[in-house]
Design a protein around this motif. Structure first.
Motif: not given
Ligand code: ASP
Length: 477
Positions: A261-269
């Motif tokens: 929601k807050l860091y949509p540009h980040k990817k969880i591995q």
């Protein structure tokens, strides 16, 4: 006086006369024309004083960067050739009609437009209020608030109750050195500042709260380093009738939501987060907080993992030191953890002299992100005899335990449900989400590496009268 418009909202005011209030971010005096960038908490906009506004020109030629001003002007669309596409308000300009000075400013001690991480730390922290004006800290501090607000909404919406626990409390065996506070009414007596709300949150479970959380300040008198501060913030939680699985599931869901929601540009591995037994982490990575990122160059990759199956006890390095009893054993997480259900009987029948104590596994879990431990917790012992057993193994006689933990023991004898919890190191999590190298970048008023606050000049001496009242004599080394 016309109402103040936030700089963010100027787009909707094209053609209108508006009033903005804020700081002079940049000033470029070209003689006939004076250009400004103005800044408020919502952003920046360019303004210009034309020769047709002589009064504004007279004021505008005196103001300097960081002065606080009130500006009246007309919002104009910029001609096509002057549009700056990538810039906030790059397609408009404020034609300044009048300007008044609300506060003057001395020349700033450093350039807030440059990377202030390069500035001498003492200077930065001494003038932290100036440092905070820069884009990066503005972003970090506001995003921090968004994360905390997200957490509050999430937990409040799932039957958690937010409860404040005392700051003036008692020395606890959390493993670090306590900050202590002298009592005026009881000379020679001291409170301790909490290393965490551990005992209180368990007592809240005894109190029938069932699901507790707190954005809690924790104080530990340890030598500081990059990801440590003498005081730091935890998201602290405790749940009754919960298993390891329940607590890990809530943590995982909340972390995933914060990122998506807050860091949509980040990817969880990897989802679900991989679980690595402690022994495997040590064998494979030689550390209990492995960095399992597949690509360490990618600043937007978040590799969460759980480390589980911790040994309950480890050899006590600082014998008789903080947290340790007289035996060679101490806890790995905290003394309140329970053994895994399959190891409970072994715990209860163990003696401090047993060589295989190290084979008892705790119902404990750490959450790790990109090589940082960002949280940890356990299912607790909720029966008095189990807690007594743990302390016995650590070499505390039952008299000492009864004296120091009578409240816990009595609570456990008064109908305390099974419970467990976790605490996140919020500063570290936010540091990693914001791609900062240091938690000081995500804390409004951090301390130096030596635990000092150069702005407030603390710690500081107190006057002799205060010492006398407290019955203290300072013995300066
Ligand atoms: N109180 C523990 C800590 O600060 C966390 C927990 O077990 O809930 O590490």
């Amino acid at each position: 006086m016309s109402q103040r418009v936030f700089i963010r909202d100027l787009q909707a005011q094209i053609g209108n006369e508006v009033t903005i209030k804020g700081w002079v971010d940049v000033r470029r005096d070209q003689g006939k024309l004076i250009f400004f960038d103005f800044r408020d908490m919502t952003g920046k906009v360019q303004g210009v004083i034309l020769p047709s506004a002589p009064e504004a020109h007279a004021v505008g030629s005196t103001v300097r960067p960081e002065w606080v001003v009130e500006v009246k002007g007309k919002v104009n669309q910029r001609p096509e050739r002057a549009i700056q596409k990538d810039k906030q308000n790059g397609d408009i300009e404020l034609e300044i009609l009048s300007m008044s000075v609300l506060a003057e400013a001395e020349t700033p001690p450093f350039d807030i437009h440059a990377d202030t991480r390069e500035v001498n730390e003492e200077t930065r922290l001494k003038y932290r209020y100036v440092d905070l004006r820069g884009d990066r800290l503005q972003k970090n501090i506001r995003n921090r608030a968004k994360i905390i607000s997200y957490i509050r909404n999430f937990l409040s919406g799932t039957d958690f109750t937010e409860i404040e626990t005392p700051l003036l409390t008692k020395s606890t065996p959390e493993g670090a050195r306590d900050y202590i506070v002298p009592s005026r009414l009881g000379a020679g007596l001291f409170y301790a500042l909490p290393q965490s709300p551990q005992q209180y949150k368990q007592l809240l479970m005894a109190g029938g709260i069932e699901r507790y959380f707190q954005i809690a300040k924790c104080m530990r008198d340890e030598d500081t380093r990059g990801d440590r501060q003498p005081e730091f913030t935890q998201l602290d939680m405790e749940l009754s009738f919960a298993t390891e699985e329940d607590i890990m599931a809530i943590t995982e869901q909340l972390l995933i939501e914060i990122v998506t929601k807050l860091y949509p540009h980040k990817k969880i591995q990897t989802i679900p987060f991989p679980r690595i037994p402690y022994a495997e982490a040590m064998a494979k990575y030689n550390i209990d907080r492995p960095d399992i990122r597949e690509n360490k160059e990618d600043p937007n990759l978040l590799a969460f993992c759980w480390v589980v199956d911790f040994p309950f006890f480890e050899k006590n390095e600082k014998q008789n030191g903080t947290g340790g009893g007289l035996s060679q054993w101490t806890f790995t997480h905290n003394p309140f953890s329970a053994a895994k259900p399959a190891h409970h009987e072994k715990l209860m029948s163990s003696k401090a002299s047993d060589a295989d104590l190290q084979t008892i596994t705790a119902a404990q879990y750490d959450i790790v992100l990109n090589g940082y431990e960002i949280g940890g917790g356990s299912v607790r012992n909720h029966k008095a005899e189990s807690l007594l057993k743990v302390f016995e193994i650590m070499g505390y006689d039952s008299e000492t335990v009864e004296k120091n933990f009578s409240h816990m023991l009595h609570a456990f004898r008064s109908g305390t449900p099974p419970h467990g919890g976790i605490a996140w190191g919020l500063d570290r999590l936010i540091m990693l989400l914001e791609n900062e190298p240091n938690i000081r970048e995500v804390i409004a008023f951090p301390k130096t590496g030596e635990g000092r606050d150069p702005m407030m000049e603390s710690p500081s001496e107190v006057n002799p009268e205060q010492l006398r009242e407290l019955g203290l004599i300072v013995n300066k080394k």
